[in-house]
Design an enzyme around this catalytic site. Structure first.
Site, mmCIF file in Angstrom:
data_model
loop_
_atom_site.group_PDB
_atom_site.id
_atom_site.type_symbol
_atom_site.label_atom_id
_atom_site.label_comp_id
_atom_site.label_asym_id
_atom_site.label_seq_id
_atom_site.Cartn_x
_atom_site.Cartn_y
_atom_site.Cartn_z
ATOM 1 N N ASP A 140 -4.140 -14.149 -3.335
ATOM 2 C CA ASP A 140 -4.836 -15.044 -4.254
ATOM 3 C C ASP A 140 -5.996 -14.289 -4.896
ATOM 4 O OD1 ASP A 140 -6.716 -14.778 -2.222
ATOM 5 O OD2 ASP A 140 -6.349 -16.765 -1.380
ATOM 6 N N VAL A 167 0.515 10.053 -5.777
ATOM 7 C CA VAL A 167 0.656 11.447 -5.352
ATOM 8 C C VAL A 167 1.927 12.022 -5.984
ATOM 9 C CG1 VAL A 167 0.754 12.995 -3.372
ATOM 10 C CG2 VAL A 167 -0.548 10.865 -3.209
ATOM 11 N N ASN A 222 -4.027 8.661 4.623
ATOM 12 C CA ASN A 222 -2.786 8.134 5.220
ATOM 13 C C ASN A 222 -2.810 8.127 6.744
ATOM 14 O OD1 ASN A 222 -1.593 7.776 2.706
ATOM 15 N ND2 ASN A 222 -0.601 9.792 2.699
ATOM 16 N N HIS A 239 -6.486 -5.872 -2.258
ATOM 17 C CA HIS A 239 -7.289 -6.059 -1.052
ATOM 18 C C HIS A 239 -7.552 -7.537 -0.769
ATOM 19 C CE1 HIS A 239 -8.895 -1.609 -1.112
ATOM 20 N NE2 HIS A 239 -7.592 -1.701 -0.957
ATOM 21 N N THR A 240 -6.833 -8.408 -1.426
ATOM 22 C CA THR A 240 -6.812 -9.825 -1.057
ATOM 23 C C THR A 240 -5.931 -10.038 0.165
ATOM 24 O OG1 THR A 240 -6.336 -12.070 -1.840
ATOM 25 C CG2 THR A 240 -4.892 -10.356 -2.657
ATOM 26 N N SER A 287 7.706 10.497 -1.857
ATOM 27 C CA SER A 287 7.190 11.663 -1.125
ATOM 28 C C SER A 287 6.414 11.221 0.117
ATOM 29 C CB SER A 287 6.297 12.519 -2.027
ATOM 30 O OG SER A 287 5.249 11.747 -2.575
ATOM 31 N N ASP A 323 7.942 8.780 -6.066
ATOM 32 C CA ASP A 323 9.122 9.580 -5.727
ATOM 33 C C ASP A 323 9.420 9.568 -4.230
ATOM 34 O OD1 ASP A 323 7.020 11.007 -4.716
ATOM 35 O OD2 ASP A 323 7.448 12.866 -5.799
ATOM 36 N N ARG A 372 0.820 -1.218 0.000
ATOM 37 C CA ARG A 372 0.000 0.000 0.000
ATOM 38 C C ARG A 372 0.850 1.263 0.000
ATOM 39 N NH1 ARG A 372 -3.753 2.544 4.381
ATOM 40 N NH2 ARG A 372 -5.392 3.482 3.127
ATOM 41 N N HIS A 377 0.371 4.467 -2.409
ATOM 42 C CA HIS A 377 0.148 5.829 -1.906
ATOM 43 C C HIS A 377 1.295 6.763 -2.268
ATOM 44 C CE1 HIS A 377 -3.382 5.324 1.104
ATOM 45 N NE2 HIS A 377 -3.515 4.510 0.063
ATOM 46 N N ASP A 378 2.458 6.207 -2.565
ATOM 47 C CA ASP A 378 3.539 7.029 -3.103
ATOM 48 C C ASP A 378 3.239 7.410 -4.555
ATOM 49 O OD1 ASP A 378 5.976 8.312 -3.485
ATOM 50 O OD2 ASP A 378 7.010 6.453 -4.028
ATOM 51 N N ASP A 436 -10.006 -9.277 2.931
ATOM 52 C CA ASP A 436 -10.426 -10.559 2.337
ATOM 53 C C ASP A 436 -10.648 -11.518 3.493
ATOM 54 O OD1 ASP A 436 -10.577 -13.134 1.353
ATOM 55 O OD2 ASP A 436 -8.612 -13.099 0.370
ATOM 56 N N GLY A 478 3.555 11.026 -8.496
ATOM 57 C CA GLY A 478 4.477 10.019 -9.013
ATOM 58 C C GLY A 478 5.228 9.256 -7.936
HETATM 59 C C1 HEM Z 1 -9.416 1.365 -5.818
HETATM 60 C C2 HEM Z 1 -9.300 2.305 -4.906
HETATM 61 C C3 HEM Z 1 -8.823 2.010 -3.510
HETATM 62 C C4 HEM Z 1 -9.419 2.427 -2.375
HETATM 63 C C5 HEM Z 1 -10.671 3.277 -2.267
HETATM 64 C C6 HEM Z 1 -8.658 1.890 -1.281
HETATM 65 C C7 HEM Z 1 -8.942 2.113 0.063
HETATM 66 C C8 HEM Z 1 -8.354 1.444 1.111
HETATM 67 C C9 HEM Z 1 -8.727 1.589 2.478
HETATM 68 C C10 HEM Z 1 -9.807 2.521 3.025
HETATM 69 C C11 HEM Z 1 -7.964 0.738 3.210
HETATM 70 C C12 HEM Z 1 -8.013 0.531 4.727
HETATM 71 C C13 HEM Z 1 -7.188 1.640 5.383
HETATM 72 C C14 HEM Z 1 -7.381 1.716 6.883
HETATM 73 O O1 HEM Z 1 -8.440 1.395 7.390
HETATM 74 O O2 HEM Z 1 -6.433 2.115 7.572
HETATM 75 C C15 HEM Z 1 -7.079 0.063 2.289
HETATM 76 C C16 HEM Z 1 -6.152 -0.868 2.642
HETATM 77 C C17 HEM Z 1 -5.267 -1.435 1.762
HETATM 78 N N1 HEM Z 1 -5.105 -1.085 0.433
HETATM 79 FE FE1 HEM Z 1 -6.383 -0.022 -0.671
HETATM 80 N N2 HEM Z 1 -7.625 1.156 -1.765
HETATM 81 C C18 HEM Z 1 -7.672 1.212 -3.136
HETATM 82 C C19 HEM Z 1 -6.760 0.660 -4.006
HETATM 83 C C20 HEM Z 1 -5.608 0.013 -3.616
HETATM 84 C C21 HEM Z 1 -4.512 -0.297 -4.480
HETATM 85 C C22 HEM Z 1 -4.427 0.095 -5.941
HETATM 86 C C23 HEM Z 1 -3.592 -0.950 -3.721
HETATM 87 C C24 HEM Z 1 -2.238 -1.484 -4.105
HETATM 88 C C25 HEM Z 1 -1.758 -1.535 -5.330
HETATM 89 C C26 HEM Z 1 -4.135 -1.073 -2.394
HETATM 90 C C27 HEM Z 1 -3.566 -1.744 -1.349
HETATM 91 C C28 HEM Z 1 -4.098 -1.833 -0.076
HETATM 92 C C29 HEM Z 1 -3.610 -2.754 0.929
HETATM 93 C C30 HEM Z 1 -2.562 -3.816 0.718
HETATM 94 C C31 HEM Z 1 -4.330 -2.485 2.097
HETATM 95 C C32 HEM Z 1 -4.145 -3.119 3.476
HETATM 96 C C33 HEM Z 1 -3.024 -2.353 4.198
HETATM 97 C C34 HEM Z 1 -2.655 -2.873 5.568
HETATM 98 O O3 HEM Z 1 -3.193 -3.870 6.048
HETATM 99 O O4 HEM Z 1 -1.779 -2.218 6.172
HETATM 100 N N3 HEM Z 1 -5.352 -0.441 -2.357
HETATM 101 N N4 HEM Z 1 -7.340 0.529 1.026
#
Ligand code: HEM
Ligand SMILES: *[C@@H]1O[C@H](CO)[C@@H](O)[C@H](O)[C@H]1NC(C)=O
Ligand SMILES: *[C@@H]1O[C@H](CO)[C@@H](O)[C@H](O)[C@H]1NC(C)=O
Length: 316
Positions: A244, A68, A92, A191-192, A74, A72, A60, A64-65, A236, A70
């Site tokens: 998966d 925003v 964040n 989000h798997t 940041s 980089d 993640r 998030h890098d 998941d 690019g």
């Molecule tokens: C499609 C739009 C997306 C939205 C709206 C979104 C939103 C979120 C939110 C709200 C969380 C939980 C944060 C928290 O409660 O602290 C989360 C967790 C996460 N997101 Fe996304 N996300 C998106 C796309 C992505 C993408 C593109 C990636 C990676 C390429 C990603 C990877 C992750 C991962 C791995 C977690 C779990 C992090 C952890 O357990 O520390 N997400 N996301």
């Protein structure tokens, strides 16, 4: 005619340089820091072995890098008395993690290759190694990004999609970064793995109709209608530490945790992509890996732009 040829002759080298200025390469450190990939992999494997969720957190961080201004690094800059970075942005704050692991990796890399490897590249490689460690696909990480000397709180707030986003908002958020709807669905497959806080999905849990009843009951037990904002649930529920395609199978039975997850399968234009990834994990793996490379290419600083930070948390 002669004039046109002359102009072309003069501008051709500039055109060439323009077209190659932004390009990253797999072997960028092969002579300057030949062990960098193995140092990062060892450190990621050890961090993820101690805590599987760290793999999700590192993945993640790279997202998030990149979204925003690019890829980089940041996102890694700490706030100081005269500098405001991205860490307190809504998406964040109280949420992104993994900075200590990045610091450990950076210290190890600096000890053998001082001033050579960027924090932005470490994030990109750590994201890949995290996915691999949790059983997901691998890909070749292109390298040569440099680190920013600035960060943008306002860009972090406006460019990172939120958990209450509609499908059209998600599609346009990714399209603003040159990513297709299909790539958005593939990248959401992240989000798997990992966890989300109650505050990000409470409204869905208590107010939405397109949620599986038994799933809602289970998740409500740890996310009351008021209080417990920081209580965690797996994104998941089936296999939270395996990279998966269960995320897509969950969406098909209305077990998406976030509103922004379930909108991918709710009778709209992306249902067919969810069906494809649910029934064909190889297609998901290939698409995810390709989309990660594309996301990793977002506006890198290269050449003499930016710097190679000595400490990922602050500029040199
Ligand atoms: C499609 C739009 C997306 C939205 C709206 C979104 C939103 C979120 C939110 C709200 C969380 C939980 C944060 C928290 O409660 O602290 C989360 C967790 C996460 N997101 Fe996304 N996300 C998106 C796309 C992505 C993408 C593109 C990636 C990676 C390429 C990603 C990877 C992750 C991962 C791995 C977690 C779990 C992090 C952890 O357990 O520390 N997400 N996301
Ligand atoms: C910010 O403060 C630090 C000391 O806290 C100082 O070294 C630095 O030069 C300051 N930067 C700017 C841009 O004023
Ligand atoms: C809810 O989940 C159960 C158990 O996984 C499943 O059998 C059922 O089909 C789901 N309901 C809906 C509406 O998808």
């Amino acid at each position: 005619m002669a004039n046109i040829s002359l102009v072309l002759l003069i501008i051709f080298p500039f055109l060439l340089r323009l077209s190659s200025a932004q390009s990253l390469s797999a072997n960028f450190y092969s002579s300057s820091c030949p062990n960098v990939l193995s140092v990062i992999k060892t450190a990621v494997n050890s961090a993820v072995s101690s805590e599987a969720r760290m793999g999700a957190s590192l993945l993640r961080l790279h997202f998030h890098d990149c979204f925003v201004n690019g890829c980089d690094a940041s996102v890694l800059l700490d706030d100081t008395s005269n500098f405001t970075g991205e860490k307190t942005a809504g998406p964040n704050s109280g949420s992104i993690r993994g900075f200590d692991v990045i610091d450990t990796i950076k210290t190890q890399v600096e000890s053998s290759c001082a001033g050579i490897v960027s924090c932005a590249d470490i994030l990109a490689v750590a994201a890949r190694d995290s996915v691999v460690k949790l059983g997901g696909p691998s890909w070749t990480v292109l390298l040569g990004r440099r680190d920013s000397t600035t960060a943008s709180l306002s860009a972090a707030n406006s460019n990172l999609p939120g958990p209450t986003s509609s499908l059209s908002a998600l599609i346009s958020s990714f399209s603003n970064k040159g990513l297709t709807a299909r790539e958005m669905v593939a990248l959401s497959g992240s989000h798997t793995i990992g966890q989300a806080r109650c505050t990000t999905f409470r409204t869905r849990l208590y107010n939405e109709a397109n949620i599986n009843a038994s799933f809602a009951t289970t998740v409500k037990a740890n996310c009351p209608q008021s209080g417990g904002d920081n209580n965690l649930s797996p994104l998941d529920i089936t296999s939270p530490t395996s990279f998966d395609n269960a995320y897509y199978k969950n969406l098909q039975i209305q077990k998406g945790l976030l509103h922004s997850d379930q909108v991918l399968f709710n009778g709209g234009s992306t249902d067919s992509i969810v069906n494809t990834y649910s029934s064909n994990s190889a297609t998901f793996s290939t698409d995810f890996a390709n989309a990660m490379v594309k996301m990793g290419n977002l506006s890198p600083l290269t050449g003499t732009n930016g710097q190679i930070r000595k400490n990922c948390r602050k500029t040199n």
